[in-house]
Design an enzyme around this catalytic site. Sequence first.
Site, PDB file in Angstrom:
ATOM      1  N   LYS A  21      15.342  -5.311   8.118  1.00  0.00           N
ATOM      2  CA  LYS A  21      14.710  -4.386   7.170  1.00  0.00           C
ATOM      3  C   LYS A  21      15.468  -3.064   7.196  1.00  0.00           C
ATOM      4  CE  LYS A  21      10.996  -4.219   4.486  1.00  0.00           C
ATOM      5  NZ  LYS A  21      10.421  -5.288   3.671  1.00  0.00           N
TER       6      LYS A  21
ATOM      7  N   GLY B 136      -3.633  -0.394  -4.107  1.00  0.00           N
ATOM      8  CA  GLY B 136      -2.251  -0.156  -4.525  1.00  0.00           C
ATOM      9  C   GLY B 136      -1.968  -0.939  -5.787  1.00  0.00           C
TER      10      GLY B 136
HETATM   11  P1  NAD Z   1       5.406  -0.200  -4.875  1.00  0.00           P
HETATM   12  O1  NAD Z   1       6.000   1.043  -4.335  1.00  0.00           O
HETATM   13  O2  NAD Z   1       5.837  -0.674  -6.224  1.00  0.00           O
HETATM   14  O3  NAD Z   1       3.810  -0.067  -4.916  1.00  0.00           O
HETATM   15  C1  NAD Z   1       3.047   0.418  -3.871  1.00  0.00           C
HETATM   16  C2  NAD Z   1       1.877   1.149  -4.523  1.00  0.00           C
HETATM   17  O4  NAD Z   1       0.923   1.453  -3.511  1.00  0.00           O
HETATM   18  C3  NAD Z   1       2.286   2.465  -5.166  1.00  0.00           C
HETATM   19  O5  NAD Z   1       1.786   2.518  -6.496  1.00  0.00           O
HETATM   20  C4  NAD Z   1       1.607   3.516  -4.286  1.00  0.00           C
HETATM   21  O6  NAD Z   1       1.223   4.671  -4.992  1.00  0.00           O
HETATM   22  C5  NAD Z   1       0.419   2.755  -3.751  1.00  0.00           C
HETATM   23  N1  NAD Z   1      -0.160   3.252  -2.512  1.00  0.00           N
HETATM   24  C6  NAD Z   1       0.476   3.678  -1.392  1.00  0.00           C
HETATM   25  N2  NAD Z   1      -0.431   4.000  -0.438  1.00  0.00           N
HETATM   26  C7  NAD Z   1      -1.654   3.757  -0.981  1.00  0.00           C
HETATM   27  C8  NAD Z   1      -2.989   3.869  -0.488  1.00  0.00           C
HETATM   28  N3  NAD Z   1      -3.255   4.314   0.735  1.00  0.00           N
HETATM   29  N4  NAD Z   1      -4.002   3.527  -1.319  1.00  0.00           N
HETATM   30  C9  NAD Z   1      -3.761   3.095  -2.579  1.00  0.00           C
HETATM   31  N5  NAD Z   1      -2.518   2.970  -3.093  1.00  0.00           N
HETATM   32  C10 NAD Z   1      -1.478   3.284  -2.297  1.00  0.00           C
HETATM   33  O7  NAD Z   1       5.620  -1.332  -3.782  1.00  0.00           O
HETATM   34  P2  NAD Z   1       5.550  -2.909  -3.946  1.00  0.00           P
HETATM   35  O8  NAD Z   1       6.931  -3.410  -4.095  1.00  0.00           O
HETATM   36  O9  NAD Z   1       4.520  -3.272  -4.936  1.00  0.00           O
HETATM   37  O10 NAD Z   1       5.070  -3.329  -2.484  1.00  0.00           O
HETATM   38  C11 NAD Z   1       3.697  -3.218  -2.104  1.00  0.00           C
HETATM   39  C12 NAD Z   1       3.530  -3.874  -0.734  1.00  0.00           C
HETATM   40  O11 NAD Z   1       3.904  -5.244  -0.818  1.00  0.00           O
HETATM   41  C13 NAD Z   1       4.399  -3.275   0.370  1.00  0.00           C
HETATM   42  O12 NAD Z   1       3.715  -3.356   1.596  1.00  0.00           O
HETATM   43  C14 NAD Z   1       5.613  -4.178   0.395  1.00  0.00           C
HETATM   44  O13 NAD Z   1       6.270  -4.157   1.630  1.00  0.00           O
HETATM   45  C15 NAD Z   1       4.946  -5.510   0.131  1.00  0.00           C
HETATM   46  N6  NAD Z   1       5.841  -6.518  -0.425  1.00  0.00           N
HETATM   47  C16 NAD Z   1       6.441  -6.314  -1.624  1.00  0.00           C
HETATM   48  C17 NAD Z   1       7.288  -7.296  -2.120  1.00  0.00           C
HETATM   49  C18 NAD Z   1       7.951  -7.138  -3.460  1.00  0.00           C
HETATM   50  O14 NAD Z   1       8.582  -8.113  -3.930  1.00  0.00           O
HETATM   51  N7  NAD Z   1       7.852  -5.973  -4.123  1.00  0.00           N
HETATM   52  C19 NAD Z   1       7.528  -8.461  -1.402  1.00  0.00           C
HETATM   53  C20 NAD Z   1       6.871  -8.653  -0.173  1.00  0.00           C
HETATM   54  C21 NAD Z   1       6.034  -7.662   0.293  1.00  0.00           C
END
Ligand code: NAD
Length: 352
Positions: A80, A180
Site C-alpha cells: 500500500k 461515506g
Molecule cells: P473516496 O475518497 O472516493 O470516498 C470516501 C468518502 O468517504 C468521501 O466522500 C469522504 O468524504 C467520506 N468520508 C470520510 N470520512 C467519513 C466519515 N467519518 N463519515 C462519513 N463520510 C466520510 O474513497 P473510495 O475509493 O470510495 O474508498 C472508500 C473506502 O473503500 C476506503 O476505505 C477504501 O480504502 C475502500 N476501498 C476502495 C476501493 C476502490 O476501488 N475505490 C477498493 C477497495 C477498498
Amino acid sequence: MEFIEYMQASGHEELAVWTDPANGVKAFIAIHDRTLGPALGGTRIWPHATDEDALMDVLRLSRAMTYKSAAAGLPLGGGKGLISADARTQKTEAMLRSYGRFVDSLGGRYVTTEDVGANAQDMEWIAKETAHVVGRSEEQGGSGNPAVMTGLGVFQAMRACAEAAWGSDSLAGKRVAMQGFGNAASSLAAHLVDAGAELIVADIHDDAAARAAQLPRATIVPPDAIYDAPCDVFAPCALGGTLNERTLPRLTCSVVCGAANNQLASPGDARRLRERGIVYAPDFIANAGGVINVYHELEPPYSREAARAKTAGIYDTMRRILDMADSEGVTTAEAANRLAEERVAAARAARG
Ligand code: NAD
C-alpha cells in the site's frame, strides 16, 4: 516505536519513506508479503494528523491487501502507498510524478493503483515515471476506475449476507445505511437502487452527500447520526476503524457489509458483532472487486467481462466464509483470515 513492533509482529517485509519538499511530497510505501506475487495495493492521499497515524494506516492497509488478494485467489502480494496530503487542495502533477519515481525506485516489488483521494488521472501522472501502476484510464488501455468493480463485489457479498440473515439474497425493500459516499459507495449505491433497496447516506463532505440525495429512495443524515439510523444493513464506505466498542452498540442492523478497508478497530469487534447476531462480511472479502479488476490489467489485453465474472464470484466466496464460520464456530473475520493464511502458507511451502 509502535510501528516497528507492529511490522515485526505482522510479518511485514519493508517500509519505504520518500520526502520531496520541493514538490510537496511526504509519502510511505509498505510491503507486507510477496509470497504470492508482487505487492499490489492502492495509494491513499490523505492528511493524517501525525506521521505515526499515517505509518500505522499504510502498514495495516498493506497487510489487508495480502489477505484480500490471497482470499480472492489472485497471484499477488500485499502493499500500500500513502501520500500525506489533502487530495482536494494539495494534489498536483508534480506531486504525483515525484511519487511515481518513488514507486519506480522499488523496482516492481510494489505496484500501485487508486485508493481514497486518488483517481485514474493521478495514475496517468504516476505512469509518466514508472511502469508499475495499474487502474489506468480506459483511453490508455487501462481498466479505469476500480471502484466500479469494488461496488459490484460489495453488492455480491451483501446479497450472500442477506441470504444468511433473512433466507433470501434479495435486497428489495432493505434499508442500507451508507457511511461515506465516494467512488466505491457510488458504485454500490447504483446496484442497491436497481435492487430496490432504500438508502440512508452520510458523508463529511456536502458535495458527496448532495450527489447521494439525487438517488431515488435516498435519505441524507449527518455523519455521526449514521450509526443510529434504523436500517437492515450498515455499509461502511469511508475510512477504516469506524466500527469499535463505542459505535457497535449503536447499530440497529442485521448485516454489516461495506467497501471500507479495515472496518473493525480491533479483532474483538468481530466477536462483538457475532454475539449480537449481526452477519459481518469481512472487509477484504467484500471489497476485493477493485483489486480483481486491476489484476486483469496486469495481463493484457484487459477484459472487463473476465474481471466482472471473477468479481461476481465474491458471492460464493462470502457464502464459503459464512459456512466455515458456522461449522467451525468462529467469527467470519477469523474464517476469512484462515482462508487467506492457508493460501499464503501453501504457496510458501510449495516454494520451499
Ligand atoms: P473516496 O475518497 O472516493 O470516498 C470516501 C468518502 O468517504 C468521501 O466522500 C469522504 O468524504 C467520506 N468520508 C470520510 N470520512 C467519513 C466519515 N467519518 N463519515 C462519513 N463520510 C466520510 O474513497 P473510495 O475509493 O470510495 O474508498 C472508500 C473506502 O473503500 C476506503 O476505505 C477504501 O480504502 C475502500 N476501498 C476502495 C476501493 C476502490 O476501488 N475505490 C477498493 C477497495 C477498498
